[in-house]
Scaffold this active site. Structure first.
Site, mmCIF file in Angstrom:
data_model
loop_
_atom_site.group_PDB
_atom_site.id
_atom_site.type_symbol
_atom_site.label_atom_id
_atom_site.label_comp_id
_atom_site.label_asym_id
_atom_site.label_seq_id
_atom_site.Cartn_x
_atom_site.Cartn_y
_atom_site.Cartn_z
ATOM 1 N N SER A 32 0.889 -0.939 -0.185
ATOM 2 C CA SER A 32 0.006 -0.021 0.060
ATOM 3 C C SER A 32 0.676 1.404 0.033
ATOM 4 C CB SER A 32 -0.908 -0.108 1.196
ATOM 5 O OG SER A 32 -1.542 -1.197 1.323
ATOM 6 N N ALA A 41 6.563 10.845 -3.673
ATOM 7 C CA ALA A 41 7.411 11.572 -4.541
ATOM 8 C C ALA A 41 6.850 11.510 -6.081
ATOM 9 C CB ALA A 41 8.656 11.890 -4.203
ATOM 10 N N CYS A 75 -5.516 8.089 -6.300
ATOM 11 C CA CYS A 75 -4.038 8.158 -5.712
ATOM 12 C C CYS A 75 -3.755 9.535 -5.646
ATOM 13 C CB CYS A 75 -3.005 7.268 -6.549
ATOM 14 S SG CYS A 75 -3.156 5.663 -6.467
HETATM 15 P P1 NAD Z 1 -8.916 -1.125 -2.982
HETATM 16 O O1 NAD Z 1 -9.850 -0.500 -2.054
HETATM 17 O O2 NAD Z 1 -9.272 -1.380 -4.301
HETATM 18 O O3 NAD Z 1 -8.591 -2.431 -2.288
HETATM 19 C C1 NAD Z 1 -8.164 -2.779 -1.078
HETATM 20 C C2 NAD Z 1 -8.770 -4.000 -0.398
HETATM 21 O O4 NAD Z 1 -8.289 -3.900 0.733
HETATM 22 C C3 NAD Z 1 -10.286 -3.838 -0.311
HETATM 23 O O5 NAD Z 1 -10.981 -4.862 -1.056
HETATM 24 C C4 NAD Z 1 -10.538 -3.958 1.206
HETATM 25 O O6 NAD Z 1 -11.709 -4.762 1.510
HETATM 26 C C5 NAD Z 1 -9.316 -4.881 1.598
HETATM 27 N N1 NAD Z 1 -8.871 -4.757 2.984
HETATM 28 C C6 NAD Z 1 -8.861 -3.737 3.963
HETATM 29 N N2 NAD Z 1 -8.491 -4.006 5.189
HETATM 30 C C7 NAD Z 1 -8.507 -5.614 5.169
HETATM 31 C C8 NAD Z 1 -7.871 -6.343 5.944
HETATM 32 N N3 NAD Z 1 -7.659 -6.184 7.253
HETATM 33 N N4 NAD Z 1 -7.901 -7.752 5.829
HETATM 34 C C9 NAD Z 1 -8.272 -8.042 4.328
HETATM 35 N N5 NAD Z 1 -8.699 -7.193 3.438
HETATM 36 C C10 NAD Z 1 -8.647 -6.053 3.731
HETATM 37 O O7 NAD Z 1 -7.607 -0.203 -2.815
HETATM 38 P P2 NAD Z 1 -6.256 -0.246 -3.918
HETATM 39 O O8 NAD Z 1 -6.733 0.617 -5.095
HETATM 40 O O9 NAD Z 1 -6.023 -1.727 -4.589
HETATM 41 O O10 NAD Z 1 -5.141 0.303 -3.257
HETATM 42 C C11 NAD Z 1 -4.481 -0.306 -2.241
HETATM 43 C C12 NAD Z 1 -3.278 0.543 -1.976
HETATM 44 O O11 NAD Z 1 -2.450 0.549 -2.990
HETATM 45 C C13 NAD Z 1 -3.540 1.771 -1.496
HETATM 46 O O12 NAD Z 1 -2.519 2.164 -0.438
HETATM 47 C C14 NAD Z 1 -3.268 2.891 -2.725
HETATM 48 O O13 NAD Z 1 -2.903 4.234 -2.367
HETATM 49 C C15 NAD Z 1 -2.110 1.994 -3.417
HETATM 50 N N6 NAD Z 1 -1.899 2.096 -4.826
HETATM 51 C C16 NAD Z 1 -3.050 2.424 -5.602
HETATM 52 C C17 NAD Z 1 -3.016 2.184 -7.033
HETATM 53 C C18 NAD Z 1 -4.157 2.373 -7.822
HETATM 54 O O14 NAD Z 1 -4.176 2.455 -9.063
HETATM 55 N N7 NAD Z 1 -5.302 1.794 -7.428
HETATM 56 C C19 NAD Z 1 -1.551 2.287 -7.324
HETATM 57 C C20 NAD Z 1 -0.652 2.462 -6.644
HETATM 58 C C21 NAD Z 1 -0.704 2.022 -5.381
HETATM 59 C C1 UDX Z 2 -1.351 6.743 -11.089
HETATM 60 C C2 UDX Z 2 0.204 6.914 -11.409
HETATM 61 O O1 UDX Z 2 0.304 7.160 -12.747
HETATM 62 C C3 UDX Z 2 0.728 5.438 -10.935
HETATM 63 O O2 UDX Z 2 2.027 5.314 -11.154
HETATM 64 C C4 UDX Z 2 0.348 5.250 -9.520
HETATM 65 O O3 UDX Z 2 0.894 3.919 -9.190
HETATM 66 C C5 UDX Z 2 -1.027 5.381 -8.970
HETATM 67 O O4 UDX Z 2 -1.397 6.758 -9.694
HETATM 68 P P1 UDX Z 2 -3.646 6.309 -11.975
HETATM 69 O O5 UDX Z 2 -3.977 7.232 -11.283
HETATM 70 O O6 UDX Z 2 -4.259 4.973 -12.190
HETATM 71 O O7 UDX Z 2 -2.016 6.008 -11.833
HETATM 72 O O8 UDX Z 2 -3.643 6.841 -13.630
HETATM 73 P P2 UDX Z 2 -2.635 7.897 -14.475
HETATM 74 O O9 UDX Z 2 -2.659 7.613 -15.778
HETATM 75 O O10 UDX Z 2 -1.616 8.372 -13.516
HETATM 76 O O11 UDX Z 2 -3.699 9.191 -14.518
HETATM 77 C C6 UDX Z 2 -4.327 10.046 -13.440
HETATM 78 C C7 UDX Z 2 -5.065 10.973 -13.616
HETATM 79 O O12 UDX Z 2 -4.371 11.949 -14.482
HETATM 80 C C8 UDX Z 2 -6.088 10.553 -14.771
HETATM 81 O O13 UDX Z 2 -7.439 11.505 -14.424
HETATM 82 C C9 UDX Z 2 -5.806 11.062 -16.067
HETATM 83 O O14 UDX Z 2 -6.594 11.135 -17.052
HETATM 84 C C10 UDX Z 2 -4.970 12.269 -15.693
HETATM 85 N N1 UDX Z 2 -3.850 12.492 -16.558
HETATM 86 C C11 UDX Z 2 -3.011 11.811 -16.949
HETATM 87 C C12 UDX Z 2 -4.152 13.911 -17.224
HETATM 88 O O15 UDX Z 2 -5.156 14.781 -17.027
HETATM 89 N N2 UDX Z 2 -2.948 14.264 -18.213
HETATM 90 C C13 UDX Z 2 -1.938 13.314 -18.367
HETATM 91 O O16 UDX Z 2 -1.172 13.867 -19.141
HETATM 92 C C14 UDX Z 2 -1.900 12.195 -17.747
#
Ligand code: NAD
Ligand code: UDX
Length: 464
Positions: free
Chosen positions: A127, A219, A273
């Site tokens: 996470s 970052a 994010c």
């Molecule tokens: P999400 O909400 O889709 O999934 C998280 C899951 O964890 C949920 O299904 C929830 O029920 C489960 N959960 C929570 N507490 C739990 C527990 N104690 N035991 C078992 N299951 C549990 O979230 P996500 O989008 O997958 O994001 C997860 C993490 O990854 C976050 O910290 C997020 O910032 C990070 N992240 C997300 C993205 C993205 O694109 N979504 C990209 C990079 C990093």
């Molecule tokens: C982002 C980061 O790219 C990824 O590395 C991290 O792990 C999770 O957060 P995500 O949010 O899934 O990924 O999609 P991303 O492609 O980064 O787009 C984020 C938002 O910015 C979207 O709404 C997209 O439409 C917008 N965007 C992206 C712009 O408006 N202009 C751009 O040039 C790029």
């Protein structure tokens, strides 16, 4: 055989660990979640998230070395390595509300590991978390370990972007693995390096200390979002001066020091994010008594809010300063193309503003359900209630249905199916009220061609 458990079957846990199972047939991967519906969906033909290429990977390995279950405890007991991939949303109440990350899910998962583990584990922070969270996890784990059990903790933040998750995971720019700089820490780090280097070139698996790894994730997201806010700030200047934001982005992006990516002006960034992680960084800076640093990063979010509001104002102003009872077709509701995810989507803010202006909104998105749209628009904080949404919002089954009888069409998400080659804009024009307006919030349409048809076109970052 190595056993991996992933706690959290969401957008990150599901795809990232499914790819490990796909790439390493001799590694057993069990993805667990407390949410029974989510696990049932992962075990069904209709997976809980839409992501190009995900179905093939899951269907190829499910039941072989990839398993989805709600039996969290058993998966922890069996595992050698445990990914913690639970949600870390922005806190809604209490200290740091609206900025700090809510670490309750991380703590709950960590305590569960500490309680049920009977053998030593490598616990991997997947996470996105504030810098030094691994310290708290370590304290909880160590308080519960005895001389027979060791917990080593690693930071391995995820950089996948939604919509391209499978290619990002299969061919990442880099993988970060942070560890405590001790012999045990390095040994734990090596175990994870050995997994990733099965399909990722060694030089792209970067090792570093825990805190650098945690901070690098915040970052990277802050820097990416900052580029979008920068180009969006420039888009306002373009609209006022006659410069074209696509041309400006191209001119700047060809400088190899700047680079061409993430310079697409838009209606505003969304997704679960960017905003969350920047606010997290802002909070961290405030806690460290660095108010200037906090204000600097906060401005990235402020600019994003401004961009969404500016676009809505442009719609209202262009439609003769009133949208009351006008039908506005909104094409796209997801925060970007190729995902059904709507978290923090700019479309939500736009809808809320337009509902307050008494517009009637007809929404079409190929991957977002009517139920999801209504849920998003009635969330606390959005500013619209159920009665208003029922009265003002219609969810349509196609772009043509949304546009029929509309005064204006607004492109909110850059889905390929909304491009000129895919949609019959003459047919759309014929079905709309006149004058027929198009607001392109994603710069995907050919404005001169649309004007030839008869549309009045307004594009982000362009005055003509
Ligand atoms: P999400 O909400 O889709 O999934 C998280 C899951 O964890 C949920 O299904 C929830 O029920 C489960 N959960 C929570 N507490 C739990 C527990 N104690 N035991 C078992 N299951 C549990 O979230 P996500 O989008 O997958 O994001 C997860 C993490 O990854 C976050 O910290 C997020 O910032 C990070 N992240 C997300 C993205 C993205 O694109 N979504 C990209 C990079 C990093
Ligand atoms: C982002 C980061 O790219 C990824 O590395 C991290 O792990 C999770 O957060 P995500 O949010 O899934 O990924 O999609 P991303 O492609 O980064 O787009 C984020 C938002 O910015 C979207 O709404 C997209 O439409 C917008 N965007 C992206 C712009 O408006 N202009 C751009 O040039 C790029």
């Amino acid at each position: 055989m190595v056993n991996i458990c992933c706690i959290g079957a969401g957008y990150v846990g599901g795809p990232s660990c499914a790819v490990i199972a796909y790439q390493c047939h001799d590694v057993n991967v069990t993805i667990v979640d407390l949410n029974q519906d989510r696990i049932d969906a992962w075990n069904s033909d209709s997976l809980p998230i839409y992501e190009p290429g995900l179905d093939e990977i899951v269907f190829a390995r499910r039941g072989k070395n990839l398993f989805f279950t709600t039996d969290v405890d058993q998966a922890i007991i069996d595992a050698d390595l445990i990914f913690v991939s639970v949600n870390t949303p922005t806190k809604k109440t209490g200290m740091g509300a609206g900025m700090a990350a809510d670490l309750a899910y991380i703590e709950r998962a960590t305590r569960r590991i500490a309680q049920v583990a009977t053998t030593s584990k490598v616990v991997i922070e997947k996470s996105t978390v504030p810098c030094r969270t691994a310290q708290s996890m370590r304290t909880i784990l160590e308080a519960n370990s005895n001389k027979n059990i060791r917990f080593d903790i690693l930071s391995n933040p995820e950089f996948l972007a939604e919509g391209t998750a499978i290619s990002d995971l299969t061919n990442p720019d880099r993988v970060l693995i942070g560890c405590l700089q001790t012999p045990e820490g390095f040994a734990a780090q090596q175990k994870l390096v050995d997994i990733y280097t099965r399909w990722i070139p060694k030089e792209r698996v970067i090792t570093m200390n825990l805190w650098s790894s945690e901070l690098s994730k915040l970052a990277a997201n802050a820097l990416l979002a900052q580029r979008i806010s920068s180009i969006n700030a420039l888009s306002a200047i373009c609209e006022a001066t006659g410069a074209d934001v696509d041309e400006v982005a191209y001119a700047c992006g060809t400088d190899s020091r700047i680079g061409p990516k993430f310079l697409k002006a838009s209606v505003g960034f969304g997704g679960s994010c960017f905003q969350k992680d920047i606010l997290n960084l802002v909070y961290l800076s405030e806690q460290l008594f660095l108010p200037e640093v906090a204000a600097y990063w906060k401005s990235v979010v402020t600019m994003n809010e401004y961009q969404k509001m500016r676009f809505t104002h442009r719609i209202v102003r262009t439609l003769f300063n009133t949208v009351t009872n006008k039908r506005i077709a909104m094409l796209g509701f997801a925060f970007k193309k190729d995902t059904g995810d709507t978290r923090e989507s700019a479309a939500i803010t736009l809808c809320s503003y337009l509902i307050q202006e008494h517009a009637r909104i007809a929404i079409y998105d190929p991957k977002v359900s009517a139920k999801q749209i209504k849920m998003d628009l009635t969330e606390p904080g959005v500013g619209t209630n159920e009665a208003e949404v029922d009265k003002h919002v219609q969810v349509c089954q196609s772009a043509y249905e949304a546009c029929a009888g509309a005064d204006a069409l607004v492109i909110c998400t850059e889905w390929d199916e909304f491009k000129m080659q895919q949609l019959d804009y003459q047919k759309i024009y014929d079905s709309m009220q006149k004058p027929a307006f198009i607001f392109d919030g994603r710069l995907i349409l050919d404005a001169p061609k649309l004007r030839e048809i008869g549309f009045k076109v307004e594009t982000i970052g362009k005055s003509i």
